[in-house]
Design a protein around this motif. Structure first.
Motif, PDB file in Angstrom:
ATOM      1  N   UNK A  12      11.890   3.264  27.166  1.00 56.47           N
ATOM      2  CA  UNK A  12      12.084   1.870  27.550  1.00 56.47           C
ATOM      3  C   UNK A  12      11.566   1.587  28.958  1.00 56.47           C
ATOM      4  N   UNK A  13      11.295   2.646  29.733  1.00 60.10           N
ATOM      5  CA  UNK A  13      10.753   2.471  31.090  1.00 60.10           C
ATOM      6  C   UNK A  13       9.255   2.167  31.083  1.00 60.10           C
ATOM      7  N   UNK A  14       8.645   2.078  29.898  1.00 59.42           N
ATOM      8  CA  UNK A  14       7.244   1.657  29.840  1.00 59.42           C
ATOM      9  C   UNK A  14       6.248   2.744  29.552  1.00 59.42           C
ATOM     10  N   UNK A  15       6.675   3.790  28.844  1.00 62.98           N
ATOM     11  CA  UNK A  15       5.746   4.861  28.499  1.00 62.98           C
ATOM     12  C   UNK A  15       5.905   5.245  27.029  1.00 62.98           C
ATOM     13  N   UNK A  16       4.779   5.600  26.420  1.00 61.30           N
ATOM     14  CA  UNK A  16       4.758   6.208  25.091  1.00 61.30           C
ATOM     15  C   UNK A  16       4.145   7.587  25.247  1.00 61.30           C
ATOM     16  N   UNK A  17       4.743   8.581  24.596  1.00 60.96           N
ATOM     17  CA  UNK A  17       4.250   9.963  24.651  1.00 60.96           C
ATOM     18  C   UNK A  17       3.825  10.361  23.244  1.00 60.96           C
ATOM     19  N   UNK A  18       2.633  10.952  23.113  1.00 59.99           N
ATOM     20  CA  UNK A  18       2.080  11.270  21.800  1.00 59.99           C
ATOM     21  C   UNK A  18       1.486  12.669  21.770  1.00 59.99           C
ATOM     22  N   UNK A  19       1.538  13.288  20.604  1.00 61.19           N
ATOM     23  CA  UNK A  19       0.827  14.535  20.329  1.00 61.19           C
ATOM     24  C   UNK A  19      -0.521  14.188  19.695  1.00 61.19           C
ATOM     25  N   UNK A  20      -1.610  14.588  20.343  1.00 68.91           N
ATOM     26  CA  UNK A  20      -2.944  14.258  19.836  1.00 68.91           C
ATOM     27  C   UNK A  20      -3.190  14.872  18.467  1.00 68.91           C
ATOM     28  N   UNK A  21      -2.732  16.098  18.246  1.00 67.65           N
ATOM     29  CA  UNK A  21      -2.884  16.726  16.930  1.00 67.65           C
ATOM     30  C   UNK A  21      -2.236  15.882  15.842  1.00 67.65           C
ATOM     31  N   UNK A  22      -1.049  15.355  16.123  1.00 69.74           N
ATOM     32  CA  UNK A  22      -0.344  14.542  15.126  1.00 69.74           C
ATOM     33  C   UNK A  22      -1.015  13.186  14.943  1.00 69.74           C
ATOM     34  N   UNK A  23      -1.528  12.631  16.016  1.00 67.04           N
ATOM     35  CA  UNK A  23      -2.274  11.363  15.905  1.00 67.04           C
ATOM     36  C   UNK A  23      -3.455  11.532  14.959  1.00 67.04           C
ATOM     37  N   UNK A  24      -4.234  12.607  15.167  1.00 70.64           N
ATOM     38  CA  UNK A  24      -5.407  12.849  14.335  1.00 70.64           C
ATOM     39  C   UNK A  24      -5.031  13.100  12.877  1.00 70.64           C
TER      40      UNK A  24
END
Length: 280
Positions: A153-165
């Motif tokens: 909620x502080x304004x960040x999204x965290x992602x795993x690139x492997x999972x995105x792909x």
């Protein structure tokens, strides 16, 4: 007399600076709208088109007007949000464009802003580890979790690139970590995520609550009986996750979601103002 003149001049300068500051503040929405219009009017880079064809095959299913709208939304998002590589992840155009395309799927309908509270997207090469404090009665325990995505909620999204792909390459499976985490961002526009994003009037909110609660209860009942449901176990954990998972299925497995939860699909169609069933 000279001292009085200096005081008057200083006051005039201060008044002028205050007026300029107020004008700058008042004009900020106009300047933002003008800047975004200019960004949307830019030619979409050919290299970005190649990335979309290679990494996000789902976009080819969209009607041409929606493809154009998505590219326009992407140009604004990419100009306004910072992408940060973590644990050695390099932030290339391929990373930025792929994530932005998926993040703009929930923005295809009515103009709801560009995730106004979001300022940065953190990208890890693969799943990342976080430590959480969990309260168990009087005991406070530290719990380690491996995640593919997270929305703050502080304004960040965290992602795993492997999972995105992986998710982008197989949209028919209905899993999309980017849509999931950016749905949380929509939910967090009003504060903490609780499965009820900003909706408008009281009647709309009441209908949303009624439909979501009924579908949530139906999911839990099916799981308790050992029956399959396209939403799966994680959606039954809490309302915020229910909304995020339902958003994944809405864009990835619309037919399965509409068959299993017709009222839920209709409510999401009203919220996102697009109908993925019509894209097939």
């Amino acid at each position: 007399m000279a001292l009085a003149r200096d005081v008057v001049m200083a006051l005039l300068v201060l008044a002028l600076l205050a007026a300029l500051w107020c004008t700058w503040l008042v004009s900020q929405p106009w300047r933002q709208a003008w800047r975004r219009t200019r960004l949307r009017q830019r030619a979409f880079p050919a290299a970005w088109r190649a990335i979309l064809r290679r990494r996000v095959p789902q976009l080819a299913q969209l009607p041409v007007p929606l493809q154009l709208r998505l590219k326009q939304r992407m140009q604004v998002l990419l100009a306004e949000k910072q992408f940060i590589g973590c644990a050695g992840q390099v932030i290339s155009d391929e990373v930025r464009v792929t994530i932005a395309a998926l993040a703009c799927l929930p923005l295809l309908g009515r103009h709801r802003g560009y995730y106004p509270k979001l300022h940065s997207v953190l990208v890890y090469p693969g799943p990342f580890v976080v430590d959480r404090l969990r309260q168990d009665g009087p005991l406070q325990m530290r719990q380690r979790q491996v995640l593919s995505g997270e929305s703050w909620s502080e304004g960040q999204v965290v992602l795993s690139w492997d999972d995105v792909l992986r998710d982008a390459a197989q949209p028919q499976l209905g899993h999309n970590v980017v849509v999931h985490e950016f749905a949380h961002q929509l939910d967090q526009d009003k504060g903490l995520a609780n499965g009820a994003p900003l909706l408008g009037g009281a009647a709309r909110q009441a209908r949303w609550a009624r439909v979501m609660q009924h579908s949530f209860d139906t999911l839990r009942q099916r799981l308790a009986r050992g029956e399959p449901d396209p939403l799966g176990d994680y959606a039954a954990s809490e309302p915020a996750e229910f909304f995020a998972v339902a958003s994944e299925r809405f864009f990835g497995q619309p037919q399965a979601l509409a068959q299993a939860h017709g009222a839920l699909y209709a409510e999401l169609r009203r919220f996102y103002e697009v109908d993925p069933l019509a894209w097939a």
